[in-house]
Design a protein around this motif. Structure first.
Motif, PDB file in Angstrom:
ATOM      1  N   GLU A 140      12.430  -2.759  -2.130  1.00 24.77           N
ATOM      2  CA  GLU A 140      12.449  -1.698  -3.145  1.00 24.77           C
ATOM      3  C   GLU A 140      11.045  -1.407  -3.675  1.00 24.77           C
ATOM      4  OE1 GLU A 140      13.685  -1.483  -7.830  1.00 24.77           O
ATOM      5  OE2 GLU A 140      15.025  -2.603  -6.490  1.00 24.77           O
ATOM      6  N   LYS A 141      10.243  -2.450  -3.822  1.00 22.63           N
ATOM      7  CA  LYS A 141       8.881  -2.310  -4.351  1.00 22.63           C
ATOM      8  C   LYS A 141       7.846  -2.096  -3.249  1.00 22.63           C
ATOM      9  CE  LYS A 141      10.271  -2.933  -8.560  1.00 22.63           C
ATOM     10  NZ  LYS A 141      10.259  -1.799  -9.523  1.00 22.63           N
ATOM     11  N   HIS A 142       8.317  -1.928  -2.003  1.00 23.96           N
ATOM     12  CA  HIS A 142       7.448  -1.658  -0.856  1.00 23.96           C
ATOM     13  C   HIS A 142       6.406  -2.765  -0.656  1.00 23.96           C
ATOM     14  CE1 HIS A 142       9.257   2.321  -0.789  1.00 23.96           C
ATOM     15  NE2 HIS A 142       8.930   2.473  -2.062  1.00 23.96           N
ATOM     16  N   LYS A 143       6.847  -4.000  -0.838  1.00 25.63           N
ATOM     17  CA  LYS A 143       5.991  -5.159  -0.599  1.00 25.63           C
ATOM     18  C   LYS A 143       6.239  -5.692   0.813  1.00 25.63           C
ATOM     19  CE  LYS A 143       3.729  -6.544  -3.433  1.00 25.63           C
ATOM     20  NZ  LYS A 143       2.388  -6.121  -3.905  1.00 25.63           N
ATOM     21  N   PRO A 144       5.244  -6.359   1.415  1.00 27.88           N
ATOM     22  CA  PRO A 144       5.440  -6.898   2.773  1.00 27.88           C
ATOM     23  C   PRO A 144       6.578  -7.913   2.811  1.00 27.88           C
ATOM     24  CG  PRO A 144       3.116  -6.964   2.122  1.00 27.88           C
ATOM     25  CD  PRO A 144       3.883  -6.605   0.899  1.00 27.88           C
ATOM     26  N   ARG A 145       7.234  -8.010   3.974  1.00 29.98           N
ATOM     27  CA  ARG A 145       8.276  -9.010   4.143  1.00 29.98           C
ATOM     28  C   ARG A 145       7.658 -10.400   4.006  1.00 29.98           C
ATOM     29  NH1 ARG A 145      13.590  -7.560   4.029  1.00 29.98           N
ATOM     30  NH2 ARG A 145      14.247  -8.850   5.786  1.00 29.98           N
TER      31      ARG A 145
END
Length: 256
Positions: free
Chosen positions: A161-166
């Motif tokens: 949701e926050k577009h952070k890396p996996r």
């Protein structure tokens, strides 16, 4: 370039603080400057894991509020010169430290260390959300059971949701004999289910509990958990280290 890593878990008690402390020690032993920040405001535990509870005077909240300079709150580990600790505030809550304040603190820490590990609160509430903007990457910690894995999926949804890396995954409290007999999920099965890369796993080890009771870290003891963390550390810095095999055991039955 310095990196900030957020150590996450969906469920409490899965070994997030253990990983933060032990990975910090493993990196420091390799000559890499590492800072462990206890970001679980109100529940200070990382100082105990590192055997530094008697040294705490100021904390991350004091630094964020500019009640003291970072150099007065940042504690040098007595045994490892490359390892420092920024303790959490024990009498506060996540509401007392917003995302902007965290970012400013982490920015200062990255000037002092190659790796900054933030031991986050469990779950997906405000304390974790405030930490996300300041983190470059993350490590997700879970145990090989359905409850912990379900909660881990909530964390993964938040990161997406926050577009952070996996994140990379560490599976804790693995019992190889149960995995071999098919009574426990294997670490790779957990990683495949969550669709995240497996950094490593830590076996169930009584040395971890014994060390905690002495207010020490098990990294000073020759034990399977320490060997596992050393492998995780080597993979973390880019070395190729195969996962130890847990071979399937077959039960033979004779017919009468």
């Amino acid at each position: 370039m310095s990196q900030s890593w957020l150590i996450l878990s969906g469920k409490g008690g899965v070994g997030k603080t253990m990983l933060t402390a032990s990975l910090g020690i493993a990196l420091a032993r390799r000559g890499l400057k590492c800072c462990c920040m206890d970001a679980d405001i109100g529940l200070r535990d990382l100082d105990l894991m590192l055997g530094m509870e008697n040294n705490v005077v100021f904390d991350v909240l004091d630094v964020a509020r500019q009640d003291c300079k970072l150099k007065y709150a940042l504690l040098q580990h007595g045994q490892y010169e490359n390892l420092t600790l920024l303790p959490a505030a024990q009498n506060a809550s996540s509401r007392d430290l917003n995302a902007d304040a965290y970012q400013e603190v982490v920015k200062k820490l990255k000037k002092k260390a190659a790796y900054v590990f933030a031991d986050a609160p469990a779950g997906v509430e405000r304390g974790v959300r405030n930490l996300l903007p300041a983190s470059d990457y993350s490590i997700l910690v879970t145990t090989p059971d359905d409850v912990s894995m379900r909660d881990a999926e909530r964390v993964l949804a938040l990161l997406d949701e926050k577009h952070k890396p996996r994140p990379m995954l560490v599976v804790n409290r693995v019992v190889p004999s149960l995995v071999a007999s098919g009574e426990m999920y294997s670490p790779q099965t957990v990683a495949n289910t969550l669709d995240v890369p497996l950094l490593g796993y830590v076996p169930e080890d009584t040395a971890v509990i014994s060390a905690l009771g002495r207010h020490e870290n098990f990294m000073d003891v020759n034990c399977p958990a320490r060997e596992a963390i050393d492998r995780i550390c080597r993979r973390f810095v880019g070395e190729y280290v195969p996962m130890p095999e847990m071979k399937k055991r077959f039960r033979w039955f004779s017919r009468k």
